[in-house]
Motif scaffolding. Structure first.
Motif: not given
Length: 838
Positions: A412-421
């Protein structure tokens, strides 16, 4: 008469024998003289005390044994093995006739072979090679001595021979990659007067001891300091940031300025200074206000004047000395109070920052003032000091024992990441490196100063940050490496477990609300704590209007399984003997199988056996079908069919007496007749919970602080002269401490009706020599004290002497009783009973 006859010795033979002995003595004298001048004597006092006894009887490692050291670490046992830099140099045997053949007194290894292996030469030869006057004087002295002993002769030839011999030895020393003495002197700054600040590099040896450098010895620092000492202080490290991070440009002139705070206690020389050099080498100068090194009362000599001299070359490095041991929390707080930067970055003393590490941290804090930023943590291997970048996407979490734990970032946290930064939400900080706005740090309550030495402070700080309106974030664009130690090297006042547990109790009592009982249920026994000091932190939480711990679990860490309050055992179910294999349930078909424990997501670690005997995974229950096979029922029923027990690592189905079994040939989970001797049936849960035994820490503390029924006096025992109190520990140690700094739970010394001075189950007594006070397990022989309430003296009946404290020492001794000596006068804080009342 049989045997060997006694024969007279002829006079001419006697004269010859005397001349021979005289000649030998002359040669021996010359030999010792020349070699001492040339510096090839391997006397023990020329060697650094750090590496003596390399093969002595108290050593864990021998020089010859180094050749067989294998490259592996026993990560489960964490046995303490000393690293080579903590060894002491082995004694050298008497000189042999050939002055190159010295032999170590163990294993029969010749010193020249050891030198060849270590790539070393004698330190005196090394020091002579740049001083022609000393060399010439040495030669002349040696030759003059030989001339005097041999009656003249060809003086010039002898000078030439000695010059040739010395030239050969110096040539050999120049060809050697590294002097052994350099490895023997980690306590001295290297090339301190001949380098530009920030550019110093340790020599890179071409050694034949790779296996020593990767050995599993942890030593005084809990890492291989020899491997650290052989590594450059400003070594290049790989840029481990994601590629897209490397192209970001920061307006560093308009970013807040930072103070880096590095507390340390008895840190290794090379790791401490490599930490500092990495900051100076890889930080934009205009962003760095200062590096504050906080010496938490280190005792090693090399951390005294040599360190002061070394860091004095760096304008931005300041050394703050604490005269008494404060522990990590209070040492960091001292550094923070002395800092001038707008941003504080706390860093452990065995770390290395990477390229571009500070800019993203400060930029994020400027953008979000209440964000506490954690860099992505790279790893410095504790046994080899190899630098490894972080692998995978992990962040910090916690266990119900209140230990820190790395875990994979949930979906659920990974899904909210838009970029690797993008910053990664992190429930708990690792504690060894983080940045925070200085004003926010103090507004949020800084550190809990009642916590001692080390442990639990990162858990407490994390809960407080989240629950009181802040956030914790891990930045992929900032990388800092850290030596994660396999065991604690720090010295604690008393039992380390009790110190850390008391810190954790403070966390539980202040921040965890009703969930604190889960922590208490994981503990075998609770230590008494200072409840008054806890009340002050509870008031801080109220003043900051912080949220509940239930909010924290459901909002910030919803993937952490919470054990029900009727659970006996709970958590990850690990096969006890294979260790790395854990039980899991396939969500698609309900099949029970094994999985590598490290690959198991934390939400899958929810096995339990409750107080009714139900063996569950999440909300489903295990049972056995008619074929004696394990099955998972989606509906749990209160019946004997679902009755299980966990005993001696066996998971036993009570109605059938069949146990959960791993088929070691097929790795299939099966049921088989229970056998306590069968390793395949041994399983371990993460937690064994006792909800009754440790229900209330307040009750435990009240009982500990209550005087025993036979006590005449109780509480603090204060010395009138020094105004310090006796501080005893369950480890049979004691110290003298300022009375106002003594925690309440330590104020439990009592004098009983039998004449004993008692701390818990230990008694103060005289040593065998009657001069020092010791703590021993109480017995009938310890009723040997007489306390005079008028003179306030404690007289030992065995010696007739009185207890005395020498003002500047933490030692209690005995002396002739003297009523006028204030250091022989003692006062208890509480009067309890008179002998007549008892």
């Amino acid at each position: 008469m049989t045997g060997i006859r006694s024969c007279p010795v002829r006079p001419e033979y006697t004269l010859i024998l005397v001349l021979l002995i005289f000649s030998v003595l002359l040669n021996l004298r010359l030999y010792v003289k020349v070699n001492s001048k040339l510096g090839v004597s391997a006397r023990e006092d020329q060697r650094d005390p750090k590496i003596r006894h390399m093969s002595g009887e108290n050593s864990d490692f021998s020089l010859s044994g180094a050749l067989d050291v294998k490259h592996k670490v026993n990560s489960h046992k964490h046995q303490e093995l000393r690293h080579p830099s903590s060894f002491h140099a082995t004694e050298v045997d008497k000189h042999k006739t050939n002055n190159q053949k010295y032999m170590y007194n163990t294993q029969g290894i010749k010193l020249n072979q050891a030198r060849d292996m270590l790539g070393s030469v004698d330190p005196k030869v090394e020091s002579l090679k740049n001083n022609k006057d000393i060399i010439q004087n040495t030669i002349q002295t040696a030759v003059s001595g030989r001339d005097a002993e041999e009656g003249g002769g060809d003086h010039a030839l002898r000078v030439s021979n000695y010059e040739s011999a010395l030239s050969s030895k110096l040539k050999k020393s120049n060809s050697t990659a590294m002097n052994l003495a350099e490895y023997q002197k980690p306590i001295q700054p290297r090339n301190i007067n001949n380098v530009n600040p920030g550019t110093e590099k340790l020599d890179q040896p071409k050694l034949k001891w790779d296996r020593i450098l990767s050995m599993t010895s942890y030593g005084d620092h809990s890492f291989n300091a020899t491997a650290s000492d052989s590594t450059s202080m400003n070594r290049p490290v790989p840029d481990t940031r994601p590629q897209s991070c490397k192209t970001i440009k920061y307006d560093t002139a308009h970013l807040p300025k930072t103070s880096v705070i590095i507390p340390f206690h008895n840190e290794a020389w090379s790791t401490l200074l490599r930490t500092v050099h990495s900051i100076l080498d890889r930080t934009v100068d205009e962003m760095l206000v200062e590096v504050i090194m906080v010496d938490d009362a280190s005792t090693h000599a090399y951390l005294k004047d040599p360190l002061t001299d070394y860091v004095s070359r760096f304008k931005k490095v300041h050394l703050l000395r604490l005269q008494e041991r404060h522990g990590l929390m209070r040492a960091r707080l001292q550094g923070a109070q002395a800092a001038h930067g707008e941003i504080l970055f706390f860093l452990d003393s065995h770390s290395e920052v990477n390229s571009g590490w500070l800019e993203p941290v400060v930029a994020r804090i400027q953008e979000k003032r209440n964000a506490v930023i954690i860099p992505t943590m790279d790893i410095i291997r504790h046994n080899t000091f190899a630098y490894n970048g972080a692998s995978g996407l992990f962040h910090g979490s916690f266990t119900w024992k209140l230990d820190f734990k790395w875990k994979e970032v949930p979906k659920f946290i990974r899904d909210g990441l838009k970029t690797e930064r993008d910053p990664i939400v992190t429930p708990v900080m690792v504690g060894c490196a983080f940045g925070i706005d200085k004003q926010y740090f103090f507004a949020l309550g800084a550190y809990d100063t009642a916590m001692e030495i080390w442990g639990g402070e990162n858990i407490e700080h994390s809960f407080r940050i989240w629950m009181c309106g802040g956030s914790l974030e891990t930045l992929p664009c900032s990388h800092v490496a850290h030596v994660f130690k396999p065991k604690l090297p720090y010295k604690f006042p008393g039992n380390p477990f009790n110190v850390i547990q008391r810190n954790s109790i403070r966390v539980a009592e202040v921040w965890m609300d009703q969930y604190k009982h889960i922590f208490y249920a994981t503990q075998d026994k609770l230590a008494a704590v200072d409840m008054a000091a806890i009340e002050a932190r509870i008031k801080l939480r109220t003043d900051l209007q912080c949220k509940t711990f239930d909010w924290f679990l459901k909002t910030i860490a919803p993937d952490i399984p919470v054990p029900p309050f009727n659970t006996n055992v709970f958590g990850q179910l690990r096969h006890y003997w294979t260790q790395d294999n854990c039980l899991t349930v396939d969500e698609n078909n309900g099949v029970v199988r094994l999985i590598k424990c490290g690959e198991q997501h934390i939400s899958e670690q929810a096995f339990l056996i409750d107080q009714t005997g139900q063996f569950m995974h999440r909300k489903s229950c295990f049972s056995i079908n008619e074929n004696y096979s394990l099955q998972l029922d989606p509906l749990c029923q209160m019946s004997s069919h679902h009755y299980w027990q966990y005993d001696d690592y066996l998971i036993r189905h009570v109605p059938t007496n069949f146990c959960l079994t791993l088929d070691e040939t097929t790795s299939i989970i099966a049921m088989a007749q229970c056998d306590y001797k069968l390793k395949a049936q041994k399983w371990a849960f993460s937690y064994e919970l006792n909800w009754v035994k440790n229900k209330d820490v307040k009750t435990v503390t009240e009982q500990a602080l209550s005087p025993p029924n036979d006590a005449l006096y109780f509480g603090q025992l204060k010395n009138v002269g020094s105004r310090k109190c006796v501080n005893a520990f369950e480890t049979k140690e004691y110290s003298m401490i300022h009375c106002h700094r003594q925690p309440k739970f330590q104020q439990i010394l009592h004098y009983d009706i039998n004449g004993k001075l008692v701390y818990q189950n230990l008694c103060l007594s005289n040593s065998v020599k009657h001069k020092l006070v010791v703590l021993e397990k109480c017995s009938s022989k310890h009723g040997n004290w007489d306390y005079n309430n008028q003179t306030q003296q404690l007289r030992n009946k065995n010696t007739g002497l009185c207890l005395r404290h020498y003002r500047n020492y933490s030692i209690l001794t005995f002396d002739l009783c003297n009523d006028s000596d204030p250091f022989q006068r003692w006062v208890f804080s509480r009067y309890v009973h008179s002998k007549q009342e008892l």
